[in-house]
Each structure stands twice: as structure tokens, then as C-alpha cells.
Design an enzyme around this catalytic site. Structure first.
Site, mmCIF file in Angstrom:
data_model
loop_
_atom_site.group_PDB
_atom_site.id
_atom_site.type_symbol
_atom_site.label_atom_id
_atom_site.label_comp_id
_atom_site.label_asym_id
_atom_site.label_seq_id
_atom_site.Cartn_x
_atom_site.Cartn_y
_atom_site.Cartn_z
ATOM 1 N N CYS A 44 -8.728 6.058 -29.369
ATOM 2 C CA CYS A 44 -8.430 5.401 -30.652
ATOM 3 C C CYS A 44 -9.690 5.259 -31.493
ATOM 4 O O CYS A 44 -9.855 4.262 -32.212
ATOM 5 C CB CYS A 44 -7.760 4.033 -30.462
ATOM 6 S SG CYS A 44 -6.241 4.123 -29.539
ATOM 7 N N ASP A 55 -15.387 -7.349 -34.277
ATOM 8 C CA ASP A 55 -14.353 -6.962 -33.320
ATOM 9 C C ASP A 55 -14.969 -7.073 -31.929
ATOM 10 O O ASP A 55 -15.745 -6.216 -31.516
ATOM 11 C CB ASP A 55 -13.904 -5.528 -33.641
ATOM 12 C CG ASP A 55 -12.930 -4.978 -32.604
ATOM 13 O OD1 ASP A 55 -12.654 -5.668 -31.610
ATOM 14 O OD2 ASP A 55 -12.461 -3.843 -32.804
HETATM 15 N N1 7TS Z 1 -11.029 -2.936 -30.963
HETATM 16 C C1 7TS Z 1 -11.656 -2.357 -29.930
HETATM 17 C C2 7TS Z 1 -13.150 -2.212 -29.959
HETATM 18 C C3 7TS Z 1 -10.918 -1.908 -28.848
HETATM 19 O O1 7TS Z 1 -11.537 -1.346 -27.814
HETATM 20 C C4 7TS Z 1 -9.502 -2.052 -28.854
HETATM 21 C C5 7TS Z 1 -8.646 -1.518 -27.754
HETATM 22 C C6 7TS Z 1 -8.912 -2.692 -29.953
HETATM 23 C C7 7TS Z 1 -9.701 -3.106 -30.994
HETATM 24 C C8 7TS Z 1 -7.444 -2.956 -30.025
HETATM 25 O O2 7TS Z 1 -7.089 -3.900 -29.070
HETATM 26 P P1 7TS Z 1 -5.550 -4.305 -28.860
HETATM 27 O O3 7TS Z 1 -5.573 -5.166 -27.649
HETATM 28 O O4 7TS Z 1 -5.125 -5.045 -30.061
HETATM 29 O O5 7TS Z 1 -4.813 -3.031 -28.654
HETATM 30 N N2 7TS Z 1 -9.234 -0.476 -27.057
HETATM 31 C C9 7TS Z 1 -8.642 0.346 -26.171
HETATM 32 C C10 7TS Z 1 -9.321 1.315 -25.468
HETATM 33 O O6 7TS Z 1 -10.522 1.531 -25.559
HETATM 34 N N3 7TS Z 1 -8.470 1.966 -24.680
HETATM 35 O O7 7TS Z 1 -7.242 1.450 -24.851
HETATM 36 C C11 7TS Z 1 -7.350 0.435 -25.772
#
Ligand code: 7TS
Length: 407
Positions: A364, A200
């Protein structure tokens, strides 16, 4: 060439905004980064000059839109050093990318008793989809622990690996702690046990040059909006042989070859995984974002952000009631902390009145909060346009919060 942060800041129109009469100090880049004019212009340019649906029209404008979108795919391929553009799947974001792999690879491949290894510092997006897989296949989730500094305990991780391990799904950089995970070692160890690895890269790609071939990652996901690109667009990289063997994620237009009511054959990669009309302008603008970042140079961005991180860590340590959460030796520019017993939401609200945008909450990553036995943190996450002066503003405002609460 020196890093001209003042010049870079002028590329981001929103940084000229005021918040309650103060200049905006944007320290919530981990949640989503702001957009340079190059990205905003690319969206505008697309709709003004090269927009139609892609991959279907014989007409000029459709061809032009298709060329622009496929150009962006090549830009992303080069950015990640993937072997082939067919390994670059445009998705909505990291969340969709992980769900795609869970549904189209893991649910088909895994059976009862097979093991998936996660870590204690995963974002919910890299936990919940694997729980779906567990519930649908009988696979087992194992969790590798972190130490007090927020570093993955490699020996404990290694102990979890066995012939039952089928997948290691792990973050490259922790969004809640800033920890940079030694993913190349992880991949090697996992492959030695015959397991696949999904990385990720959400919090990694804005800060670290990523080479999926050098890492030998099987899958790598990231979201465009954290890389100064639009929201609603992201990337799943997968090795072609894996992607070819996987079932489609969604059915619909674009992803088919021949359809009858009896049977459908699927399109070649990457289109097999891109059902429906894609986020055309988003993909093109993501290409612009990648070009913007690589134009500055990820090594120079990393040097600037590492300086900011070191400076901010020092300034915050001087604020006596600050407790840093996440002090790994290898960190990206993310600072999670608490201020005495003051609730993070109160800290965030007062900072907001000063024009300082931080995120407060569990980010999250509730298992991280459980690990430290806290409910939430304040998180300042830095981007390529942040400055030492903004760090000073943060430290000064934290002192103000302390005064208000008599701490
Ligand atoms: N993985 C990580 C490590 C992340 O930081 C986030 C989003 C996601 C997955 C999901 O990403 P999305 O674009 O599909 O939503 N992180 C955060 C955060 O740290 N604050 O708001 C979103």
C-alpha cells in the site's frame, strides 16, 4: 532484567501453531501483529463480565462497560502522553483517523491554492484522503522526496514549506522501508511556517515511545491491531482546541447533545467524534494491549527489535542476491528486499511452505515502489516476540528459494 523472549512467546497462543508441519515464523507484524493472552482475555472478560452499551444506561452493567471503556481511553492517553482524555478519539483505525481529519478539519479549513505536504513514502491511507481534500477544495499536494537509502531529504522538505503550507501529513515510520522519520524536527519546521502536522504513527507505536506533547503533534493516528490489540479499533489524537473547532465526522447517536428536526447540538469531546455504538470490547482490549506493551517496556522492546534488525540485516546481506530496499540510518525492525529477479510473490509463496509469513507486494505504498523502479518487495517485519532463530530460518529459506530458481 534480561529480555526473556521465550517467556514472551508463551503469551501469544498463536505462536504455537504449525504451518504445513513447520512452526509458524510470523514476520508480517507490519501488516498486523498477533495477540497476547492478555488481549484475548480482555475481550472474553468484557463479554462475560462487563458488557452492555456504553454512555447511555443508568443500569449497573452499562456503567461498568462505560467505566472499562473510559479506563482504556485513559490508558491510551497516558501511553501517548496526551494532555487530556478528551483528545483521544476512538476510531476504526489509522485509516479512519486520517479520513476524519481530512473531512472535518482540512475540508473546512483549506481553500484553493493552500498546500498539503506529503512524502514519497506515505501509505495509501495517508495519500488518498488528501486527494479527496484536493479535489473538493482546490488545495495542492506537494511531495517531499526520499534519498536512495529511504531517508526523507530534509533540505528538499524545507524548500516545500511556505506561507501557503497548511498541513504536513507524514508517517512517523515507513511501513515499506522501515525509515524512522525525524518527526520532531518536521513538526518544528512546519509550525514555524504556521502549518499543522498530522503524524501517521501506525508503524511507530509498536516500536518507539511516543509523546504527543513533546512532539507537539497536532494530530497523531495509529491502529490497535499493529500494537498487539484488536482490529477495528484505533486512535486519533488531536489537540483539544483543533478538535473543538472541527465539525463532526459522522452524525448519529452518542455524538449529540440535543436533537430536534430543526437543529442539533453536539456532544463534548471526545464523543462528538464517536457517532454510534463504538467497538466497546475492542477499545477495552486495546487498553489491555497498551498495558501489555508498557508492561514489557517500549525501551526494552526497541532494544530487542534493534538487535533483531541488525542481525537480520547481516544475515540477509550474506544471501548474495538479496537487494535491501530501505537502508536508512534510523530504522525500525522492517526489512524490505528483493531476491535477484525472482518475483516477490514467488519468494513469499515458497517461504510460506516453510511456515514463514512475510508480506509481498507494494505494501500500500506504490509511490515507494515507483521511487525504486520496482513492482514489489518481500517484507519481513519484526515484533517483540521474534527471535534470531527465526531470522536464521528466513535466511536459510531464502537460500532454498535461490536454489529452486537456480539463482
Ligand atoms: N499507515 C501506515 C504507515 C500503515 O503501515 C498502515 C497499514 C496504515 C496507515 C493503515 O492502517 P489501517 O489499520 O487503517 O489499515 N499498513 C499495512 C501494511 O504495511 N501491511 O498491511 C497493512
Amino acid at each position: 532484567m534480561t529480555y526473556d523472549v521465550a517467556k514472551i512467546r508463551r503469551d501469544f497462543p498463536i505462536l504455537g501453531e504449525e504451518v504445513y508441519g513447520n512452526p509458524l515464523v510470523y514476520l508480517d507484524n507490519g501488516a498486523s501483529a498477533q495477540k497476547p493472552s492478555a488481549v484475548i482475555d480482555a475481550i472474553r472478560h468484557t463479554y462475560e463480565h462487563e458488557y452492555a452499551n456504553v454512555h447511555r444506561g443508568v443500569h449497573f452493567m452499562s456503567q461498568r462497560a462505560t467505566d472499562a471503556m473510559e479506563g482504556a481511553r485513559e490508558t491510551v492517553r497516558a501511553f501517548m502522553n496526551a494532555a487530556d482524555t478528551k483528545e483521544i478519539i476512538f476510531v476504526r483505525g489509522a485509516t479512519e483517523g486520517i479520513n476524519l481529519v481530512a473531512s472535518s478539519w482540512a475540508e473546512m479549513e483549506l481553500k484553493a491554492g493552500d498546500e498539503i505536504i506529503l512524502t514519497e513514502m506515505e501509505h495509501h491511507s495517508n495519500i488518498v484522503p488528501w486527494q479527496f481534500v484536493r479535489d473538493r477544495t482546490g488545495a495542492v499536494i506537494k511531495v517531499a522526496p526520499i534519498n536512495d537509502a529511504g531517508e526523507l531529504m530534509m533540505e528538499e522538505f524545507e524548500k516545500l514549506l511556505s506561507p501557503r503550507t497548511r498541513l504536513v501529513a507524514i508517517t512517523h515510520v515507513s511501513n515499506a522501508l522501515g525509515t524512522v522519520v525525524p518527526v520532531a524536527d518536521i513538526v518544528r519546521m512546519a509550525h514555524d511556517h504556521g502549518a499543522k502536522v498530522l503524524l501517521d504513527g501506525c508503524q511507530a507505536v509498536p516500536h518507539i515511545a511516543v509523546d504527543v506533547q513533546a512532539l507537539d503533534a497536532d494530530f497523531y493516528v495509529f491502529s490497535g491491531h499493529k500494537l498487539y490489540g484488536p482490529s477495528g479499533i484505533g486512535v486519533l489524537y488531536g489537540k483539544a482546541d483543533l478538535l473543538n473547532a472541527m465539525r463532526p465526522y459522522q452524525g448519529g447517536g452518542e455524538m449529540i447533545n440535543v436533537v430536534t428536526f430543526e437543529e442539533t447540538t453536539y456532544a463534548e469531546l471526545p464523543y462528538k467524534f464517536e457517532a454510534g455504538t463504538p467497538h466497546i470490547a475492542g477499545a477495552i482490549a486495546l487498553g489491555a494491549a497498551v498495558n501489555y506493551v508498557t508492561g514489557i517496556g517500549l525501551d526494552r522492546i526497541a532494544a530487542h527489535e534493534n538487535d533483531l534488525l541488525a542481525y537480520a540485516t547481516e544475515r540477509l546481506r550474506e544471501v548474495n542476491s538479496v537487494r535491501l530496499i530501505g537502508t536508512a540510518a534510523e530504522k525500525a525492525a522492517i526489512l524490505s528486499f528483493n531476491l535477484g529477479d525472482i518475483h516477490p510473490h514467488d519468494v513469499g509463496t515458497i517461504l510460506d511452505r516453510e511456515g514463514i509469513a512475510v508480506r509481498t507486494g507494494h505494501h500500500c505504498a506504490q509511490p515507494v515502489m515507483d521511487r525504486y523502479d520496482i513492482a514489489a518487495t518481500v517484507r519481513a517485519s519484526f515484533g517483540l516476540y521474534n527471535t534470531r532463530a527465526e531470522v536464521d530460518a528466513l535466511a536459510a529459506s531464502l537460500r532454498k528459494v535461490q536454489e529452486i530458481f537456480g539463482a
